[in-house]
Structures are given as C-alpha cells and as structure tokens.
Design a protein around this motif. Structure first.
Motif, PDB file in Angstrom:
ATOM      1  N   PRO A 166      25.534  38.893  42.052  1.00  0.00           N
ATOM      2  CA  PRO A 166      25.929  40.150  41.150  1.00  0.00           C
ATOM      3  C   PRO A 166      24.833  40.351  40.079  1.00  0.00           C
ATOM      4  O   PRO A 166      24.239  39.346  39.408  1.00  0.00           O
ATOM      5  CB  PRO A 166      27.168  39.553  40.735  1.00  0.00           C
ATOM      6  N   ILE A 167      24.585  41.580  39.803  1.00  0.00           N
ATOM      7  CA  ILE A 167      23.764  41.860  38.907  1.00  0.00           C
ATOM      8  C   ILE A 167      24.372  42.359  37.630  1.00  0.00           C
ATOM      9  O   ILE A 167      23.525  42.725  36.510  1.00  0.00           O
ATOM     10  CB  ILE A 167      22.700  42.923  39.359  1.00  0.00           C
ATOM     11  N   GLY A 168      25.610  42.600  37.507  1.00  0.00           N
ATOM     12  CA  GLY A 168      26.264  43.289  36.449  1.00  0.00           C
ATOM     13  C   GLY A 168      27.732  43.476  36.692  1.00  0.00           C
ATOM     14  O   GLY A 168      28.052  43.493  37.750  1.00  0.00           O
ATOM     15  N   PRO A 169      28.471  43.810  35.753  1.00  0.00           N
ATOM     16  CA  PRO A 169      30.033  43.868  35.891  1.00  0.00           C
ATOM     17  C   PRO A 169      30.496  45.465  35.961  1.00  0.00           C
ATOM     18  O   PRO A 169      29.848  46.153  35.557  1.00  0.00           O
ATOM     19  CB  PRO A 169      30.691  43.248  34.630  1.00  0.00           C
ATOM     20  N   ALA A 170      31.321  45.626  36.608  1.00  0.00           N
ATOM     21  CA  ALA A 170      31.926  46.856  36.698  1.00  0.00           C
ATOM     22  C   ALA A 170      33.380  46.773  35.682  1.00  0.00           C
ATOM     23  O   ALA A 170      33.363  46.963  34.614  1.00  0.00           O
ATOM     24  CB  ALA A 170      32.678  47.383  38.001  1.00  0.00           C
ATOM     25  N   VAL A 171      34.267  45.638  36.088  1.00  0.00           N
ATOM     26  CA  VAL A 171      35.343  45.244  35.240  1.00  0.00           C
ATOM     27  C   VAL A 171      35.566  43.952  35.488  1.00  0.00           C
ATOM     28  O   VAL A 171      35.808  43.409  36.737  1.00  0.00           O
ATOM     29  CB  VAL A 171      36.699  45.924  35.557  1.00  0.00           C
ATOM     30  N   LEU A 172      35.454  43.034  34.413  1.00  0.00           N
ATOM     31  CA  LEU A 172      35.687  41.403  34.600  1.00  0.00           C
ATOM     32  C   LEU A 172      36.925  41.051  33.641  1.00  0.00           C
ATOM     33  O   LEU A 172      36.824  39.879  33.094  1.00  0.00           O
ATOM     34  CB  LEU A 172      34.317  40.937  34.018  1.00  0.00           C
ATOM     35  N   LEU A 173      37.777  41.947  33.541  1.00  0.00           N
ATOM     36  CA  LEU A 173      38.970  41.609  32.292  1.00  0.00           C
ATOM     37  C   LEU A 173      39.824  40.831  33.224  1.00  0.00           C
ATOM     38  O   LEU A 173      40.407  41.359  34.273  1.00  0.00           O
ATOM     39  CB  LEU A 173      39.378  42.818  31.849  1.00  0.00           C
ATOM     40  N   SER A 174      40.391  39.793  32.743  1.00  0.00           N
ATOM     41  CA  SER A 174      41.308  38.902  33.411  1.00  0.00           C
ATOM     42  C   SER A 174      42.908  39.638  33.405  1.00  0.00           C
ATOM     43  O   SER A 174      43.806  39.230  34.037  1.00  0.00           O
ATOM     44  CB  SER A 174      41.641  37.651  32.523  1.00  0.00           C
ATOM     45  N   SER A 175      42.878  41.099  32.361  1.00  0.00           N
ATOM     46  CA  SER A 175      44.043  41.656  32.534  1.00  0.00           C
ATOM     47  C   SER A 175      44.124  42.850  33.304  1.00  0.00           C
ATOM     48  O   SER A 175      44.952  43.497  33.674  1.00  0.00           O
ATOM     49  CB  SER A 175      44.045  42.342  31.227  1.00  0.00           C
ATOM     50  N   PHE A 176      43.040  42.983  34.225  1.00  0.00           N
ATOM     51  CA  PHE A 176      42.945  43.585  35.452  1.00  0.00           C
ATOM     52  C   PHE A 176      43.497  42.912  36.696  1.00  0.00           C
ATOM     53  O   PHE A 176      43.321  41.785  36.592  1.00  0.00           O
ATOM     54  CB  PHE A 176      41.690  44.566  35.760  1.00  0.00           C
ATOM     55  N   PRO A 177      44.041  43.759  37.683  1.00  0.00           N
ATOM     56  CA  PRO A 177      44.538  43.134  38.818  1.00  0.00           C
ATOM     57  C   PRO A 177      43.499  42.188  39.570  1.00  0.00           C
ATOM     58  O   PRO A 177      43.603  41.304  40.319  1.00  0.00           O
ATOM     59  CB  PRO A 177      45.135  44.380  39.803  1.00  0.00           C
ATOM     60  N   ALA A 178      42.111  42.830  39.438  1.00  0.00           N
ATOM     61  CA  ALA A 178      40.975  42.331  40.374  1.00  0.00           C
ATOM     62  C   ALA A 178      39.791  42.705  39.489  1.00  0.00           C
ATOM     63  O   ALA A 178      39.740  43.670  38.889  1.00  0.00           O
ATOM     64  CB  ALA A 178      40.834  42.934  41.880  1.00  0.00           C
TER      65      ALA A 178
END
Length: 802
Positions: free
Chosen positions: A769-781
């Motif tokens: 992986p080169i970067g995040p889209a969404v890495l929030l634990s509050s999101f379903p995935a």
C-alpha cells in the motif's frame, strides 16, 4: 526467477558494503567519468546557478541523465530516489500527498502544502502537483522551511522541476515505448533557432496510455488504475541583447482516466451493525444481514489480492461519471536583466486547473439486505480554479556580499464548479442516491516581501541571513445541497439571505514573519560545512461550510441516536502552523587511490507547533443530510505540538570509471510532545498522524559494461528502495516495503544517436500500500491505495543534432 532474485540481492549487498568504505583522503576529484555518477550538478536552490556541493541546504538533485537512467515517468517516482520523501495519493490520483521530515498535507481543505512543487520557478497547486517528467533539465528536492529566497512560504520543503530551456542549436529527440498492461508511450522534443543568438523555440510533447492494472470483478464496472495522458510544452527564448533574456513557456496536460482503486485492507467487525441499529433504528437481525455481506466481501478481497476488486461505482442512482480527469494549462514568463553586478528578474505564472474524480471509498460492491442496496461511501469532487503568481527579484553579487530581495504575490480563485459530492450510508432502493453536494468556492491571496544576503567574513567563512513577511487572506463561500452544486453567484445569493442552512461566507486572515540564519565554511575545495536555522509558517485557513444549525452548534439530542451534537464553531477558523529548525550539514568529495566518491550528510531538529490534524466527524453523530455537515465529513484542526529529529545521508562511490555505487538514506524520529484539548474532538498522542517513515533509503548501482555491442555504450542500472512503516491517517500505520527497479540500455548505437532500453519496475512484484483512502476504526472497513505491480517495457530513442 530465483537466480535473478539472488543476483539482485547480491548486488544490493555489495552496494551496502561499499557504503562502509572510509573517506581516506580529500584530494580533488578528477573529471567525471562516462558513468557520470559524480557529475558536478548545478542547482538553483538560492536562485543562482551553484554547485550542489557548495550550497548550505540539504538537496537531492536529479539530473536529466539520472531521470532517464531510473526510468522516472512522473513525479511520484522521485520518492524512491530521495531519502525521507514520501509521495502518495491519499486524495486519489488528482490530489497527491507529499511528506518530508515529518511534515505533510491533509486530504481536505485548501491550505498550502507543507512541500510545494514548482514548475520553472512557479508554485503549483496541490491538484496539479504530479506533473509528467519528460524533457526536463533536472528536479531538485529542497528540505526544510523555504521562503526567504523565493516563492511561497513552506514549512517542509520544495520540489523544483525545471524543463529544458531553448538553446541556439538545432537538436531534439523522439522516443517510443511499449510495455505490459498494453502500455504505450510516445514523446519527443525539437529545438530550433529562429534568429541567430536572438530567438529560439523548443517544442516537446508526450503521450502515455496503459490499461487498468486493477481488474474489477463487478459486472458493468470499469477496471481501475489506468493511464491516459497527453502533455505538450512550447518554450520561446528571446535574447535581444546580451544582458536581457525572456523565456516564455506554455504547458498543457490532460488526463482522462478511471479512478485509482481503493482496496479494502481491514474489516472493522460490528461497526456497520452499530451504525444501522444506533443511528438508523434498524432491527439487529436486519443489520446483521448487511454486516454479514460486508464480512463476506472482505474475505473475498483477501483471497483475490489487491489487484482484483469488487469495486462498484455505477448503478448507484447518482448518474455521476466514473472518472479521474484532469486538465491543466499554464503560462510561465521569466524576464531577466543583467546590469553589471545586479540582476533584475520577474517570474510570472498563470495556471488553469480542471479536476474531477469519483471514487468508491468503501471499495466494494453495494451491500444487499432487507432494506435493499446500501452504499456505505461513494465520494467525488470537481474543481475549477485559476492560480496567478508574480515574483519580482533583485539579485546582487558584489565580491564579499551577495544578496537577493524580492516580492511575491499569489491569488487563486474559482472559475467554475467547486464541489464535493459524498454519498454516505445511502439506501438507494428506498430513498434514491441522496448525494450531498458540498460546494466550497475558495479564494486565497498572499503577498510577501523577502530578502536574504550572504557575507564572506573570510575567504572560506560566510554568514547568511534572510527574512520574510507575509500577509495571507482566505475566503470561502460554501454550502451543502441535495439538489446539486451551487455556482459562485448562487452561493453568494443564498448566503446573503442569512438562513440557518449552512450556506455562508467564511473568512480568515493572518500575517507573520519568517527567517533564516546560518554559517557555511568552505574548509577545502572538497569539504563544505554549514549550520542553519529557519522559521517557517503555514498560513491560516478555514473549515467549511458555515457551522450554524443545531447539528454543528451543540443541539441537544439532535444527532444520530439521540445524542447531543458537537459545537464545531470553535474550529471554523484554522490557525497558523509554525516550525523552527536547526540543521548541520557536510558535503565532501573524496578520493582513496583510484577510488573516488562523494558523501553528503545533514542532521536536523524541528520544533513543530500547532500541527494540523485531519479529523473525521462521523463518529460524533452528525446526520449525513445535515445542511452544514463539514466538507468531506472532516475538519482540519490545530491538534498538537511535535519534535522531529533526523539524519539524511547520500553516498556515491566510484571504484572504477565504469562503475558507481550509491546509497541514500534518511532516519526520522517523530515525537508528539502534547495534544490540545478540543472537547468532543480530543485526540490522544497515538492518534496524531506522523507521516514520514522512521527509515527510508535507496541502494543503487550503475555499470557501463566494458563491451560495446554495435559500437554502442551498454549500461546497467539497478536500485533497491526500502521504507519502514509509517503513519498514514489518524495515527493508523501502513507497513513498510521494498521495491527493486532495473534498466539495461544500449545507447548511441554506431554513433548515430539511436538507443534501446529495457526496464523493469517492482522487479519482484511486491504488493504494497502506498497511501490511505480511509483508515478510521469508526468506519465499517478501511481502504488503501496500492502501488503498481511489476511493470516492464522497451524504449527506442533517436537523438539528433548537437
């Protein structure tokens, strides 16, 4: 394949072993060999042409020859050649994210990036920062705060991209290439004199096309991560007298592509059920069906690997175009008048940017359950903006004293639609697409005065000092609507009504001083030492839209699940960020018998105050349909203070004229000193993003082989790039990785200017992986962007003229 891998690993080990060879003597180096590993690179970091080895700034300079040898195709490839420099696409293809020395930029808002890219001395917008790298003179990466010498004030560094200037010779080249994924490229340049020693024209162009490298398994949806780019550049040089020069450059870039693939890499079990039950009032059994479908899709993704996805972007009812389109054109005009020891220079720039993308942040098909199809999160954006800059400089060189003084002005403003359009937790069979069009028309202006001087205390010792004063203003008319984007006039008209609907005008302004002080010491012809300290500031900004309804002003029981809403008004304005650093450096050319080389090293410490942090407000319960929900459901807040320390080193060893080893590495220690209390937005130290990896580096070799097939020069290049794990978003880490690239080239065949090259990037087909889209634990995935798999191809080049 195993034997090839062993050979490359052995090569890498030899390169690393070579870095341990001591600098035994400090004799003047001979002229650079045909290998050109020790070429004396000329840089313009201080707005003068100077040797890389005598500039008191940590710089990675990449010549035109090195760009070709490393098969660099766009600016993102420079990250593998620059210690500590990270280039990712957190905002998608259209908004690359740069970080250096623990400083980066947020995927939201309109602020100046910590690291600003320049094209021919004109600063670029963050939407247009990843420019093609054909027909360039060089790329220079300047590390640390900049601003007392030129352009924008930046806190982390600058990337200077310089195209080849016209000359008074007839020459040029044409190059064609083909590779896997049906990759096709065609580029070339023609330089012609129009009037002897008075006028010359250089025209260059490039076309690149590649199939999508990420297969989409969902029927009716396109493959992702393709390339379809066309670039053109025309440069006119006028030199009516010996002391007056004018260079006019027009450049055009167009990309009509599909989005980058956002790939699920972590399933946060139970989050979706909690949202559906607590926020939407679903029965637990119904919510469990959607939860199970998401779990199944994640398991399927893990089995498929990152280059096969079930990414459904069409048939969501929105009718939005599935694309990542960019169209950028610009004009740069540089006029220089030399009056003896004084030079007067003006640099004008104008750029027009169109940017559109629509992506599936959840990274899967739509979920199926009792209430029909569910879209967790689709989002997109369209931007139409112009960027105008003008910089006036007066430079003097009077023996012991050299100086520069100048003024800089910039203004960017909307030229059309500027909107984000998220579709969040949308049950499209029940309620339709429910796309929330979040308009944000930003106007930013900045004016600055700057000066810097260097005074030779002795023939070897020089004192440097510089200062800058900057005035910034930002204004945004913003508002949310389910009906569509608001034009600039519609937004202003609706704001004037004063209704509590989130549509309004938000302003901020600030002024500040920055500075540079330092000493440099030319101990011998080959040893240069320096120490410098700098103050850098990133200016004020705003969060949009106008926070004025109960959903963002603390409404009691008004948010999802009947909870009290947050009061976001204290975060409407964003304060300045400040960095203060100290850097010590050494630049050394050395020789030990027949072996010669170069060793440059710098150590730095940076104090980072009021550091910005990206914060997603979805866990606070603000409904997706709230008229003043924050743009992209996120805020930029001044969250923390930090200390960043590090060491950067670049070593080149040439044991023989035909062989060069090189190593570049950066060690960066980032520490959060404290976090600020923000009520509902309070963060822990572990949640503050530290964007630079602790260690990154490249080991490389170049060998000009002792055989001459077809009377040509046969050269082999290989490099191993390594990066350790790094914070990607909200304190969440992505793993480190290793990538090997190589190139074999037979050049100037028969002395006729014909060359043929074969290259491989990511030789061992690493998945990283080169970067995040969404890495929030509050999101379903959680979803991430992946780097390219193994790519390879052939290039045929013909060069003509002088």
């Amino acid at each position: 394949m195993r034997s090839v891998k062993c050979q490359v690993l052995a090569t890498s080990a030899l390169a690393l072993f070579a870095t341990a060879v001591p600098a035994l003597a400090q004799q003047p180096a001979d002229q650079p060999s045909v290998n050109s590993g020790l070429q004396d690179i000329v840089v313009t970091a201080r707005r003068r042409e100077e040797s890389l080895q005598s500039v008191p700034v940590s710089i990675t300079a990449i010549s035109a020859e090195m760009l070709e040898q490393k098969s660099v195709q766009d600016l993102s490839d420079v990250a593998t050649l620059t210690p500590g420099f990270r280039f990712s696409q957190e905002g998608g293809k259209n908004q690359p994210t740069l970080s250096l020395r623990g400083l980066g930029q947020l995927p939201i808002g309109e602020g100046v990036p910590a690291i600003v890219a320049y094209f021919n001395d004109v600063p670029l917008s963050k939407e247009g920062g990843n420019i093609p790298t054909f027909d360039l003179a060089n790329i220079q990466v300047l590390k640390g705060p900049q601003g007392t010498l030129f352009g924008r004030n930046t806190i982390g560094g600058a990337v200077l991209v310089n195209s080849k200037k016209p000359t008074f010779d007839t020459e040029g080249y044409i190059q064609a290439g083909y590779g896997n994924f049906d990759y096709k490229e065609l580029e070339g340049a023609l330089n012609v004199p129009l009037a002897k020693d008075v006028a010359a024209l250089r025209i260059a162009a490039q076309y690149r096309n590649r199939d999508g490298r990420t297969k989409n398994l969902t029927s009716g949806n396109p493959d992702l991560d393709d390339t379809n780019q066309l670039s053109f550049r025309a440069s006119l040089l006028l030199q009516p007298t010996e002391n007056l020069t004018n260079t006019l450059v027009f450049d055009y870039f167009r990309a009509r592509e599909k989005p980058a693939a956002e790939v699920p890499n972590r399933y946060n079990a139970g989050v979706l059920s909690g949202i559906l039950v607590g926020g939407f009032g679903f029965a637990p059994a119904d919510a469990a069906v959607y939860e199970a479908d998401l779990a199944s899709l994640f398991a399927q993704q893990q089995a498929n690997g990152p280059y096969k996805v079930t990414n459904e972007l069409v048939n969501d009812g929105s009718g939005l175009k599935v694309a990542a389109d960019r169209r950028i054109w610009g004009i740069t005009n540089t006029t220089s008048l030399e009056l003896g020891d004084v030079t007067i220079r003006n640099i004008f720039g104008y750029r027009d940017v169109y940017n559109y993308q629509f992506v599936n942040t959840q990274g899967t098909r739509q979920l199926i359950g009792p209430q029909g199809r569910l879209v967790i999160y689709h989002t997109g954006a369209e931007a139409n903006k112009s960027f105008l800059t003008d910089e006036f400089q007066v430079l003097g060189d009077m023996g012991r004293l050299n100086w520069i003084a100048g003024a800089f002005y910039s203004k960017d403003e909307p030229t059309g639609t500027n909107v984000n359009f998220p579709q969040q937790f949308s049950f499209i069979d029940l309620y339709g697409p429910a796309v929330n069009y979040s308009t944000s028309h930003y106007t930013n202006s900045s004016f600055a005065l700057f000066a810097q001087l260097g005074f030779k205390i002795t023939d070897k010792l020089t004192a440097n000092a510089g200062a800058r004063y900057t005035w910034d203003k930002v204004k945004a008319c913003a508002g949310n609507s389910l009906a569509g984007a608001l034009s600039q006039q519609q937004c202003a008209d609706q704001a004037a009504l004063g209704l509590p609907d989130g549509t309004g005008i938000v302003k901020n302004k600030g002024d500040y001083a920055t500075w540079t002080v330092g000493l440099d010491y030319q101990a011998t012809d080959d040893l240069f030492l320096y120490v410098t300290s700098r103050r850098g500031i990133r200016g004020v900004n705003v969060n949009t839209p106008l926070f004025e309804t109960p959903f963002t002003t603390g409404g009691v029981g008004a948010c999802l699940g009947g909870v009290n809403c947050p009061d976001l008004r204290p975060y409407q304005e964003v304060k300045q960020e400040q960095v203060t650093d100290v850097e010590l450096g050494m630049k050394l050319n050395w020789r030990a018998g027949a072996m010669k080389g170069r060793f440059n090293v710098s150590a730095f410490q940076t104090k980072y105050k009021d550091a910005l942090q990206f914060f997603n407000v979805r866990p606070l319960g603000i409904p997706p349909t709230a008229p003043d929900q924050p743009t992209r459901t996120s805020l930029a807040i001044n969250a923390s203070n930090a200390t960043v320390r590090g060491i950067e080193a670049e070593l080149v060893i040439e044991p023989a004229p035909w062989l060069t080893f090189s190593f570049g590495g950066a060690y960066v220690d980032q520490k959060v000193d404290d976090v600020k209390p923000f009520g509902p937005l309070t963060l822990t130290k572990n949640e503050v993003t530290l964007p630079t990896p602790k260690f990154s580096g490249t080991a490389a070799l170049r060998a000009v082989l002792p055989i001459r097939p077809m009377e040509g020069e046969l050269a082999f290049n290989a490099d191993l790039y390594h990066t350790s794990a790094y914070d990607a978003q909200f304190g969440q880490q992505l793993p480190g990785y290793d990538v090997v690239n190589s190139r074999l080239e037979l050049s100037d065949i028969g002395g006729r200017g014909i060359s043929i090259a074969a290259y491989v990037r990511n030789l061992f087909d690493k998945q990283y992986p080169i970067g995040p889209a969404v890495l929030l634990s509050s999101f379903p995935a959680s979803t991430v962007y992946y780097g390219d798999p193994r790519t390879y191809g052939l290039q045929l080049t013909y060069r003509f003229g002088s």
